[in-house]
Enzyme design. Structure first.
Site, mmCIF file in Angstrom:
data_model
loop_
_atom_site.group_PDB
_atom_site.id
_atom_site.type_symbol
_atom_site.label_atom_id
_atom_site.label_comp_id
_atom_site.label_asym_id
_atom_site.label_seq_id
_atom_site.Cartn_x
_atom_site.Cartn_y
_atom_site.Cartn_z
ATOM 1 N N GLU A 205 -28.284 17.260 11.801
ATOM 2 C CA GLU A 205 -28.021 16.276 12.851
ATOM 3 C C GLU A 205 -28.769 14.955 12.611
ATOM 4 O O GLU A 205 -29.661 14.559 13.369
ATOM 5 C CB GLU A 205 -28.312 16.856 14.234
ATOM 6 C CG GLU A 205 -27.443 18.069 14.546
ATOM 7 C CD GLU A 205 -27.491 18.513 16.000
ATOM 8 O OE1 GLU A 205 -28.451 18.139 16.722
ATOM 9 O OE2 GLU A 205 -26.567 19.246 16.422
ATOM 10 N N TYR A 279 -20.970 19.926 21.592
ATOM 11 C CA TYR A 279 -21.746 20.419 22.729
ATOM 12 C C TYR A 279 -21.497 19.560 23.969
ATOM 13 O O TYR A 279 -22.403 18.871 24.452
ATOM 14 C CB TYR A 279 -23.241 20.418 22.397
ATOM 15 C CG TYR A 279 -23.646 21.393 21.334
ATOM 16 C CD1 TYR A 279 -23.671 22.763 21.590
ATOM 17 C CD2 TYR A 279 -23.991 20.950 20.058
ATOM 18 C CE1 TYR A 279 -24.048 23.670 20.609
ATOM 19 C CE2 TYR A 279 -24.366 21.850 19.069
ATOM 20 C CZ TYR A 279 -24.393 23.202 19.352
ATOM 21 O OH TYR A 279 -24.760 24.094 18.369
ATOM 22 N N GLU A 318 -21.138 23.296 14.032
ATOM 23 C CA GLU A 318 -21.821 23.851 15.199
ATOM 24 C C GLU A 318 -20.940 23.641 16.418
ATOM 25 O O GLU A 318 -20.428 22.544 16.628
ATOM 26 C CB GLU A 318 -23.165 23.163 15.475
ATOM 27 C CG GLU A 318 -24.312 23.533 14.578
ATOM 28 C CD GLU A 318 -25.640 22.970 15.103
ATOM 29 O OE1 GLU A 318 -25.784 22.832 16.339
ATOM 30 O OE2 GLU A 318 -26.510 22.661 14.273
ATOM 31 N N TRP A 360 -22.650 28.508 17.305
ATOM 32 C CA TRP A 360 -24.107 28.620 17.473
ATOM 33 C C TRP A 360 -24.349 29.582 18.635
ATOM 34 O O TRP A 360 -23.869 29.348 19.729
ATOM 35 C CB TRP A 360 -24.705 27.257 17.816
ATOM 36 C CG TRP A 360 -26.191 27.282 17.895
ATOM 37 C CD1 TRP A 360 -26.968 27.735 18.923
ATOM 38 C CD2 TRP A 360 -27.106 26.834 16.874
ATOM 39 N NE1 TRP A 360 -28.293 27.612 18.622
ATOM 40 C CE2 TRP A 360 -28.416 27.064 17.376
ATOM 41 C CE3 TRP A 360 -26.957 26.275 15.610
ATOM 42 C CZ2 TRP A 360 -29.554 26.730 16.647
ATOM 43 C CZ3 TRP A 360 -28.095 25.956 14.896
ATOM 44 C CH2 TRP A 360 -29.373 26.175 15.409
#
Length: 429
Positions: A205, A279, A318, A360
């Site tokens: 990241e 996310y 992810e 994840w």
């Protein structure tokens, strides 16, 4: 007869005894390097689709020989669900139980843990993505690197000096070289020559908020990709991006910018495929589940289309949703996973740029202290585990449909191996 028995025993001992250095062997047809061809990953002449998981903790746990059964257990359970790739850390800088005590000084116990992880991945037919440094303070990261340089008298203004300070860049390049040229104590294979590893990742990241133009990150990726490829011409390389856009497409971002650009950064010649993280429950605080799902659909589609435009494969490296956000709706996680998997499958079935996804995270039994709310215990999350296995089957059907003869031969070899593995497991019990 006695001599034959002795030789068999010696071979078994050298295969199973931890730390015994085996002679380097040639990889067989099923264990070649993953390559890139256009927007596809290729393995042994047929498309390779990556359905897998993140397990950052593997090296850390495997550094304790008494805990290595957890690593083996996770690989076995994942394989049983058709999962064929794992992303994990090849870094731990300073602090408690580090891989790198200080620049150039390494912890052999931790390195042996990573050796074991790679050897077990190979045993279970699992490819690896190995990340080389963290953006965050966890396990040291770029903060530890700049602190080391500051301790040597370097003028450091912020953590983002990681990307520009020549001493810090030298530390990082040395880590790249040390990891890539490491000889595995269990297999005898140098990391850069091991096809078990699918790809290296420059940073988990990448973020450089001090330079919103993206120029700093662009220059750093270009330099480090060139350096890594000068050592290792076998493996694929990805930058470690979350997928945030720069000036070119800011409207597709959540309401923040981190100094990276999905399109420009992935056009660097040394980067073989693009990565995206997802996310929305973190990125859109205060939003409803419906709003997060709507964002996710756009996020997935934008990146698949843009990867297609720049002619690079894209891996959703992810994705996840926290259990605290699904307490009121037990089906939310499955809805989230289904959206991700459907987007990947839809693209792959049309020969598009999406080549797989890694959720994840996956944990072994007895690792409750590692739970972060995003864990997916396959034995506990039955409906989610079913979705995961179904995605593996669907992607495998695409591969078989396009290359039936290649895959038929591979299945025969795989069934022979599995039969031997089942017998070994039965004998152990």
């Amino acid at each position: 007869m006695k001599l034959g028995f002795f030789l068999v025993f010696l071979v078994l001992y050298m295969t199973l005894e931890p730390g015994i250095l085996l002679p380097q062997v040639e990889a067989d047809d099923d264990d070649e390097f993953v390559k890139v061809k256009g927007v596809h990953l290729m393995l042994n002449g047929s498309p390779y689709y990556a359905n897998g998981y993140n397990a950052y903790w593997l090296m850390y746990i495997a550094s304790d020989p008494s805990q290595r059964n957890k690593v083996s257990s996770v690989f076995q359970k994942a394989t049983n669900h058709g999962l064929n790739i794992t992303r994990t850390w090849a870094f731990s800088d300073g602090g408690y139980k580090p891989l790198q005590y200080s620049p150039g000084s390494y912890n052999e116990d931790m390195f042996l843990g990573l050796d074991f992880v790679i050897s077990e991945a190979r045993r279970y037919g699992t490819k690896l993505v190995l990340s080389l440094v963290n953006n965050y303070d966890n396990f040291g990261g770029k903060k530890q690197y700049v602190d080391w340089a500051k301790g040597e008298g370097q003028a450091i203004n912020s953590e983002d000096d990681f990307f520009t300070n020549p001493v810090v860049k030298g530390y990082y390049k040395n880590h790249i070289k040390t990891v890539l040229t490491r000889r595995n104590n269990f297999t005898g294979v140098i990391y850069k020559d091991d096809p078990t590893i699918m790809a290296w990742e420059l940073m988990n990241e990448i973020r450089c908020p001090s330079d919103q133009s993206g120029n700093t990150v662009q220059a750093w990726i270009t330099e480090m990709a060139s350096y890594l490829k000068s050592i290792d011409g076998n493996h694929l390389l990805e930058a470690g991006l979350e997928g945030f856009y720069g000036q070119s497409k800011q409207e597709s971002n959540p309401s923040f910018h981190v100094g990276t650009d999905f399109i420009t950064n992935n056009q660097i010649s040394g980067i073989d495929f693009a990565t995206v993280h997802s996310y929305p429950d973190q990125w859109l605080p205060g939003s409803s589940n419906e709003e997060q799902m709507l964002f996710l659909v756009g996020w997935l589609n934008d990146h698949i289309q843009d990867a297609q435009s720049i002619q690079k494969p894209v891996l959703f490296a992810e994705f996840g949703v926290a259990t605290k956000n699904i307490s009121s709706d037990s089906t939310l996680r499955d809805q989230f996973f289904n959206l991700v998997y459907s987007a990947i499958y839809s693209s792959a079935s049309d020969s598009g740029a999406a080549v797989g996804g890694l959720f994840w995270q996956l944990l072994a039994e007895g690792m409750d202290s590692f739970r972060d709310g995003y864990e997916v215990p396959l034995d506990e999350s039955c409906s989610t585990a079913t979705l995961i296995a179904q995605e593996s089957q669907k992607l495998n059907r695409i591969r078989i449909k396009r290359f039936p003869r290649v895959n038929k031969a591979r299945q025969v070899r795989s069934s022979r191996w599995q039969g031997g593995a089942n017998k070994r497991n039965k004998d152990k019990s």
